[in-house]
Each structure stands twice: as structure tokens, then as C-alpha cells.
Motif scaffolding. Sequence first.
Motif, mmCIF file in Angstrom:
data_model
loop_
_atom_site.group_PDB
_atom_site.id
_atom_site.type_symbol
_atom_site.label_atom_id
_atom_site.label_comp_id
_atom_site.label_asym_id
_atom_site.label_seq_id
_atom_site.Cartn_x
_atom_site.Cartn_y
_atom_site.Cartn_z
ATOM 1 N N ASP A 1 88.782 -16.865 -17.226
ATOM 2 C CA ASP A 1 88.046 -17.800 -18.067
ATOM 3 C C ASP A 1 88.950 -18.925 -18.564
ATOM 4 O O ASP A 1 88.504 -20.034 -18.853
ATOM 5 C CB ASP A 1 87.430 -17.062 -19.262
ATOM 6 C CG ASP A 1 88.469 -16.346 -20.093
ATOM 7 O OD1 ASP A 1 89.094 -16.987 -20.957
ATOM 8 O OD2 ASP A 1 88.668 -15.138 -19.898
ATOM 9 N N SER A 2 90.253 -18.636 -18.626
ATOM 10 C CA SER A 2 91.220 -19.651 -19.065
ATOM 11 C C SER A 2 91.338 -20.802 -18.083
ATOM 12 O O SER A 2 91.913 -21.847 -18.420
ATOM 13 C CB SER A 2 92.602 -19.011 -19.263
ATOM 14 O OG SER A 2 92.572 -18.057 -20.296
ATOM 15 N N ALA A 3 90.802 -20.628 -16.881
ATOM 16 C CA ALA A 3 90.777 -21.724 -15.915
ATOM 17 C C ALA A 3 89.807 -22.813 -16.333
ATOM 18 O O ALA A 3 89.956 -23.978 -15.949
ATOM 19 C CB ALA A 3 90.383 -21.197 -14.531
ATOM 20 N N VAL A 4 88.805 -22.431 -17.105
ATOM 21 C CA VAL A 4 87.734 -23.352 -17.497
ATOM 22 C C VAL A 4 87.831 -23.697 -18.981
ATOM 23 O O VAL A 4 87.721 -24.856 -19.380
ATOM 24 C CB VAL A 4 86.354 -22.744 -17.173
ATOM 25 C CG1 VAL A 4 85.238 -23.717 -17.536
ATOM 26 C CG2 VAL A 4 86.273 -22.352 -15.706
ATOM 27 N N ALA A 5 88.028 -22.666 -19.800
ATOM 28 C CA ALA A 5 88.182 -22.854 -21.244
ATOM 29 C C ALA A 5 89.664 -22.668 -21.572
ATOM 30 O O ALA A 5 90.095 -21.576 -21.940
ATOM 31 C CB ALA A 5 87.317 -21.850 -21.994
ATOM 32 N N MET B 1 97.906 -20.940 -24.313
ATOM 33 C CA MET B 1 98.211 -20.520 -22.938
ATOM 34 C C MET B 1 97.910 -21.650 -21.950
ATOM 35 O O MET B 1 97.299 -21.429 -20.918
ATOM 36 C CB MET B 1 97.391 -19.272 -22.562
ATOM 37 C CG MET B 1 97.685 -18.055 -23.393
ATOM 38 S SD MET B 1 96.576 -16.671 -23.020
ATOM 39 C CE MET B 1 97.088 -16.236 -21.375
ATOM 40 N N ILE B 2 98.347 -22.850 -22.269
ATOM 41 C CA ILE B 2 98.030 -23.989 -21.411
ATOM 42 C C ILE B 2 98.616 -23.795 -20.018
ATOM 43 O O ILE B 2 97.959 -24.080 -19.002
ATOM 44 C CB ILE B 2 98.548 -25.303 -22.032
ATOM 45 C CG1 ILE B 2 97.868 -25.569 -23.377
ATOM 46 C CG2 ILE B 2 98.286 -26.477 -21.093
ATOM 47 C CD1 ILE B 2 98.439 -26.760 -24.114
ATOM 48 N N HIS B 3 99.848 -23.327 -19.939
ATOM 49 C CA HIS B 3 100.503 -23.148 -18.633
ATOM 50 C C HIS B 3 99.797 -22.094 -17.786
ATOM 51 O O HIS B 3 99.646 -22.256 -16.576
ATOM 52 C CB HIS B 3 101.975 -22.808 -18.803
ATOM 53 C CG HIS B 3 102.266 -21.663 -19.725
ATOM 54 N ND1 HIS B 3 101.394 -21.212 -20.701
ATOM 55 C CD2 HIS B 3 103.365 -20.852 -19.808
ATOM 56 C CE1 HIS B 3 101.940 -20.187 -21.345
ATOM 57 N NE2 HIS B 3 103.122 -19.957 -20.817
ATOM 58 N N TYR B 4 99.321 -21.042 -18.416
ATOM 59 C CA TYR B 4 98.550 -20.015 -17.716
ATOM 60 C C TYR B 4 97.202 -20.569 -17.264
ATOM 61 O O TYR B 4 96.798 -20.400 -16.106
ATOM 62 C CB TYR B 4 98.346 -18.813 -18.633
ATOM 63 C CG TYR B 4 97.408 -17.762 -18.095
ATOM 64 C CD1 TYR B 4 97.833 -16.878 -17.105
ATOM 65 C CD2 TYR B 4 96.111 -17.633 -18.579
ATOM 66 C CE1 TYR B 4 96.978 -15.895 -16.610
ATOM 67 C CE2 TYR B 4 95.256 -16.664 -18.096
ATOM 68 C CZ TYR B 4 95.695 -15.799 -17.115
ATOM 69 O OH TYR B 4 94.841 -14.838 -16.620
ATOM 70 N N GLY B 5 96.501 -21.256 -18.168
ATOM 71 C CA GLY B 5 95.213 -21.842 -17.815
ATOM 72 C C GLY B 5 95.333 -22.808 -16.656
ATOM 73 O O GLY B 5 94.497 -22.820 -15.746
ATOM 74 N N MET B 6 96.377 -23.635 -16.665
ATOM 75 C CA MET B 6 96.620 -24.567 -15.568
ATOM 76 C C MET B 6 96.718 -23.848 -14.231
ATOM 77 O O MET B 6 96.124 -24.271 -13.226
ATOM 78 C CB MET B 6 97.918 -25.341 -15.838
ATOM 79 C CG MET B 6 98.457 -26.193 -14.706
ATOM 80 S SD MET B 6 99.446 -25.326 -13.416
ATOM 81 C CE MET B 6 100.785 -24.610 -14.369
ATOM 82 N N SER B 7 97.440 -22.740 -14.203
ATOM 83 C CA SER B 7 97.628 -22.010 -12.942
ATOM 84 C C SER B 7 96.309 -21.415 -12.448
ATOM 85 O O SER B 7 96.055 -21.374 -11.236
ATOM 86 C CB SER B 7 98.692 -20.916 -13.112
ATOM 87 O OG SER B 7 98.225 -19.852 -13.931
#
Length: 264
Positions: free
Chosen positions: A142-146, A151-157
Motif C-alpha cells: 500500500d506504501s506504493a500508492v499511499a 518510509m518515503i524510500h520504501y514507498g518509492m521502491s
Amino acid sequence: MQLDLTGRTALVTGSSQGIGLAIASGLARSGARVVVNGRDQGKVDAAVEEVRDRGAAADVLGIAADLASDEGTAEVVGRIPDIDILVNNLGIFGAEEPLGISDDEWRRYFEVNVLTAVRLTRTYLPGMTERGWGRVQYIASDSAVAIPAEMIHYGMSKTALLAVSRGFAKAAAGTGVTVNSVIAGPTHTGGVEEFVYQLVDRDLPWDEAQREFMLRHRPQSLLQRLIEPEEIANMVVYLSSAQASATTGAAVRVDGGYVDAIVP
């Protein structure tokens, strides 16, 4: 619905614990020959036994190798040159002050979470397309979208994995190979327990800590609890099956309703 993967070989990266272990167990119970992977030989051996203990009759093989390196990838490919199902589950995560993430940390998240999956797809996809059957999956979030602020670096990946998945699905168009990503919501694993306690009072009992975490940091969840790894695994097993033959190029959500969108 009978999901029979007899005769198929599946590689699940990062599967010595957590979501990966649940996926390996689910695939094995459906009849697949499963390759369990992790960096630590002891953890890999224990995971292989756990997959077997969970009632799987299929062949289970453990390979300890760091797939974030060229050498580790070469070792796995050398032992398992052809597979039918690739589940790119390997990933790292953690909370970090947004403006304090170093260049090295940005690179590490991209190399481990994205390039490892790209390298394996590039290796195994040609054989799948030649044989006219295959399944490639990427465990996104879900961090890919929200994108969470901590955790910006994780979401980016994870956002990158959605793009990678869609692109490789186009590369495999018309071949009988499907390529999809699975958007997993906040999931209950050992690593996530540690992450939760980074953000809430460590003195709280786990049930209270989980509730506090969901209320403060993941209030969008309609499930209002952490997802169990087996719930993610159920979707992966389905997407690995013949019954999912018309699902490709998709970002399938198992997020507990966390992402506030009607369509992907």
C-alpha cells in the motif's frame, strides 16, 4: 476452486520468514515444487522444515543466497535454471526521518527491493515465454500508492515495482505468461512488530500496540487490524494458478481496504 500447481516449480525470494514463508507454504500445499530462499542457512533450513510441517507434500528445496548480489543470483540460477513461478518477495523496510535518508540508503532500497526483482525477471522470463506458460509476481505494498512520510524510500521502491510489473507484462504479451503485482496492506510479521514498536510505546502489550499503530499511523484501513501473512499468500497462490490466466499487468490489492480508491 481447485488450485493445482502439480508439476510447477516456484521460487519465492526472501521466504525464510514472514509473508514469503506463508507464500512458499501455500504454493507447496497446492502441489508446486518450492524453492525457499534467504541469506542465512540456518533460517532457510528451518523454513524448509516449517513448510513441510504445514502439511505440504510437495518437494521443498532451500537455497541460502543473497539475491541482492550478482553472485547470489548466479548461485540460485545455477541450481535452478528453469522455473514456472517467480514470486519477487524479497524486500527491506524501516522508518526513517524523511530529510535524513542518505544517498546510500536510497540506493540500498532501490537495489534490494527493485533491482533484485528485475534481475530475476530478466533471467527467468525468457524461458517461461519459450515454454508458453509462466507466472511472475511482485509483492508490492500500500506504501506504493499511499506513501508514508516515515518510509518515503520504501514507498518509492514499491511504486517502482508497480511500473516494473506492468512493463514486463507488456513484454510477455500473448505468450501465456502473466505478470502481476500484489499490493499488500499492513501485515503482521515479526519485522512489522518491531516496526510498530518503533512508532508506539514499547511497554504496551502487542494487542494494544497494534491497535494504537493502526489508529495513529494506518487509520485508512477498513480491516482495522494487521493482515495475516496467509491472507497475502492466498492471493499469490491464486495468481500462480491456471485459473488466473486472464489476469496480467494488474496491481491486485490485498490491503484490507487501506488504499482509498475504487479502481487501481
